[in-house]
Design a protein around this motif. Structure first.
Motif, mmCIF file in Angstrom:
data_model
loop_
_atom_site.group_PDB
_atom_site.id
_atom_site.type_symbol
_atom_site.label_atom_id
_atom_site.label_comp_id
_atom_site.label_asym_id
_atom_site.label_seq_id
_atom_site.Cartn_x
_atom_site.Cartn_y
_atom_site.Cartn_z
ATOM 1 N N ASP A 1 -48.830 60.332 -6.167
ATOM 2 C CA ASP A 1 -48.855 61.430 -7.125
ATOM 3 C C ASP A 1 -48.097 60.980 -8.691
ATOM 4 O O ASP A 1 -47.858 61.677 -9.189
ATOM 5 N N ILE A 2 -47.790 59.813 -8.649
ATOM 6 C CA ILE A 2 -46.989 59.179 -9.905
ATOM 7 C C ILE A 2 -48.252 58.014 -10.414
ATOM 8 O O ILE A 2 -48.556 57.060 -9.863
ATOM 9 N N THR A 3 -48.420 58.243 -11.532
ATOM 10 C CA THR A 3 -49.147 57.291 -12.296
ATOM 11 C C THR A 3 -48.184 56.425 -13.359
ATOM 12 O O THR A 3 -47.313 56.877 -13.949
ATOM 13 N N VAL A 4 -47.929 55.202 -13.057
ATOM 14 C CA VAL A 4 -47.272 54.325 -13.703
ATOM 15 C C VAL A 4 -47.664 53.612 -14.848
ATOM 16 O O VAL A 4 -48.717 53.167 -14.962
ATOM 17 N N PHE A 5 -47.105 53.847 -15.993
ATOM 18 C CA PHE A 5 -47.451 53.299 -17.424
ATOM 19 C C PHE A 5 -46.483 52.093 -17.687
ATOM 20 O O PHE A 5 -45.251 52.528 -17.770
ATOM 21 N N LEU A 6 -46.764 50.912 -18.164
ATOM 22 C CA LEU A 6 -45.731 50.101 -18.641
ATOM 23 C C LEU A 6 -46.422 49.807 -19.932
ATOM 24 O O LEU A 6 -47.725 49.481 -20.368
ATOM 25 N N ARG B 1 -37.766 57.403 -7.128
ATOM 26 C CA ARG B 1 -37.163 58.606 -6.267
ATOM 27 C C ARG B 1 -37.145 59.650 -7.600
ATOM 28 O O ARG B 1 -37.358 60.839 -7.279
ATOM 29 N N ILE B 2 -36.537 59.090 -8.551
ATOM 30 C CA ILE B 2 -36.428 59.938 -9.936
ATOM 31 C C ILE B 2 -37.606 60.580 -10.472
ATOM 32 O O ILE B 2 -37.807 61.603 -10.880
ATOM 33 N N ALA B 3 -38.552 59.778 -10.575
ATOM 34 C CA ALA B 3 -39.865 59.811 -11.255
ATOM 35 C C ALA B 3 -40.544 61.028 -10.461
ATOM 36 O O ALA B 3 -41.442 61.708 -10.829
ATOM 37 N N SER B 4 -40.385 60.795 -9.065
ATOM 38 C CA SER B 4 -41.118 61.774 -8.159
ATOM 39 C C SER B 4 -40.691 63.306 -8.407
ATOM 40 O O SER B 4 -41.095 64.294 -7.972
ATOM 41 N N PRO C 1 -51.141 41.187 -29.377
ATOM 42 C CA PRO C 1 -51.084 42.486 -28.702
ATOM 43 C C PRO C 1 -49.942 42.639 -27.809
ATOM 44 O O PRO C 1 -49.559 41.816 -27.189
ATOM 45 N N ALA C 2 -49.561 43.828 -27.742
ATOM 46 C CA ALA C 2 -48.317 44.044 -26.952
ATOM 47 C C ALA C 2 -49.167 44.432 -25.448
ATOM 48 O O ALA C 2 -50.324 44.612 -25.312
ATOM 49 N N LEU C 3 -48.077 44.264 -24.314
ATOM 50 C CA LEU C 3 -48.652 44.297 -23.167
ATOM 51 C C LEU C 3 -48.734 45.783 -22.747
ATOM 52 O O LEU C 3 -48.040 46.702 -23.062
ATOM 53 N N GLY C 4 -49.965 45.956 -21.976
ATOM 54 C CA GLY C 4 -50.107 47.452 -21.333
ATOM 55 C C GLY C 4 -50.446 47.575 -19.944
ATOM 56 O O GLY C 4 -51.304 46.380 -19.470
ATOM 57 N N ILE C 5 -50.097 48.144 -19.221
ATOM 58 C CA ILE C 5 -50.428 48.163 -17.588
ATOM 59 C C ILE C 5 -50.677 49.535 -17.296
ATOM 60 O O ILE C 5 -49.355 50.564 -17.444
ATOM 61 N N ILE C 6 -51.444 49.975 -16.701
ATOM 62 C CA ILE C 6 -51.692 51.278 -15.788
ATOM 63 C C ILE C 6 -51.704 51.154 -14.429
ATOM 64 O O ILE C 6 -52.759 50.194 -14.055
ATOM 65 N N SER C 7 -51.077 52.010 -13.629
ATOM 66 C CA SER C 7 -51.287 51.773 -12.220
ATOM 67 C C SER C 7 -51.211 53.401 -11.690
ATOM 68 O O SER C 7 -50.429 54.124 -11.803
ATOM 69 N N GLY C 8 -52.268 53.548 -10.863
ATOM 70 C CA GLY C 8 -52.647 54.802 -10.351
ATOM 71 C C GLY C 8 -53.781 55.530 -10.339
ATOM 72 O O GLY C 8 -54.716 54.555 -10.926
#
Length: 303
Positions: free
Chosen positions: A247-252, A199-202, A271-278
């Protein structure tokens, strides 16, 4: 015109991609629903790239050409500022920023970028009263995230913001604040915390949430709470990745390896962990090769 895309960065301290060894790697010993249900497997050094539905999991170079074990100060400066911080100072350094990096961080961090673009950017973490006592005495010993946010003219969230559902504690559920710091804040579920963060991210072009207990777990500092914290994080992340809107792209992203190899108390060169969703996750993941690429990739989404 469609809605402007928003970016949520979930920063996990000290999570890499490690060996497929349950004695070393808790992800293989305890399981992790976020990996197995969304990507069909747990990432390992022999299986570093995983694909889900509009989601990508991939390795991120944390060494950036500099020998030694990656550290939080330089790793986080690289993430938040789009620079090769260890190359600038000639070594990895942490946990706090190296002194010569401080002016660079103040000038180039995410929050300063969005301030100059006149776009809203929000750091969703709240801090307890004990931190603010420290903050006023030790402003030269701030983490990269707190230095970035405050130097851009923003005010850090407090316990009041948590109570009013405007922020989150760094341990997701609020339980540790009550147990360790003697607060009396309603305990929430990891799923509830995730929905609050979404909700905050939106409401902002860019939102940051920082979770540092993963690094504590990797260092063996809170062993008695290991499984509770670990599973809470899994539930939190699973909800983030399955319930964020289009409308939100999530990056970890993480700053260095640690938790993926608990056979050692130090950081790792994994390697560090990376995730992208959207939207356009695969194309964005191809552009994010090392920690210094994070800022450029995220800001390309919100521009």
């Amino acid at each position: 015109m469609g809605k402007t895309q928003k970016a949520l960065l979930v920063f996990l301290d000290g999570v890499g991609i490690g060996e497929k060894d349950p004695d070393k790697n808790p992800f293989f010993r305890l399981g992790f629903k976020t990996f197995t249900e969304l990507f069909g497997a747990i990432p390992s050094l022999h299986n570093q790239h995983l694909h889900g539905k509009e989601m990508e999991l991939f390795p991120v170079d944390a060494t950036m050409g500099i020998e030694g074990l990656p550290q939080s100060g330089t790793g986080q400066a690289s993430i938040f500022c789009g620079i090769n911080a260890p190359k600038i100072i000639g070594r990895h350094f942490g946990p706090y920023p190296y002194s010569t990096l401080v002016p660079i961080i103040k000038e180039k961090n995410f929050f300063q970028y969005y301030k100059e673009k006149k776009q809203s950017a929000f750091f969703a973490n709240a801090y307890p009263a004990l931190f603010f006592e420290y903050f006023h005495k030790n402003k030269h010993r701030l983490s990269v995230s707190t230095l970035s946010y405050t130097s851009a003219g923003h005010t850090l969230n407090t316990a009041t913001d948590v109570r009013r559902c405007r922020a989150l504690t760094a341990e997701i559920t609020n339980a540790r604040w009550n147990a360790k710091l003697h607060y009396n804040i309603p305990v929430i579920t990891p799923e509830g915390a995730a929905k609050r963060l979404l909700r905050i991210a939106s409401q902002n072009s860019f939102t940051l949430y920082e979770f540092f207990l993963t690094d504590y777990l990797g260092h063996g500092r809170i062993a008695l709470e290991f499984e509770e914290i670990y599973h809470n994080l899994d539930r939190f992340l699973y909800t983030i990745f399955t319930e964020h809107g289009k409308d939100i792209t999530v990056f970890l992203v993480s700053d260095h390896g640690n938790l993926e190899d608990v056979s050692v108390k130090a950081h790792t060169t994994n390697p560090a962990l990376g995730i992208i969703s959207g939207k356009n996750a695969a194309a964005l993941a191809r552009k994010l090769q090392s920690l210094k690429d994070v800022k450029k990739v995220i800001t390309s989404v919100t521009s």
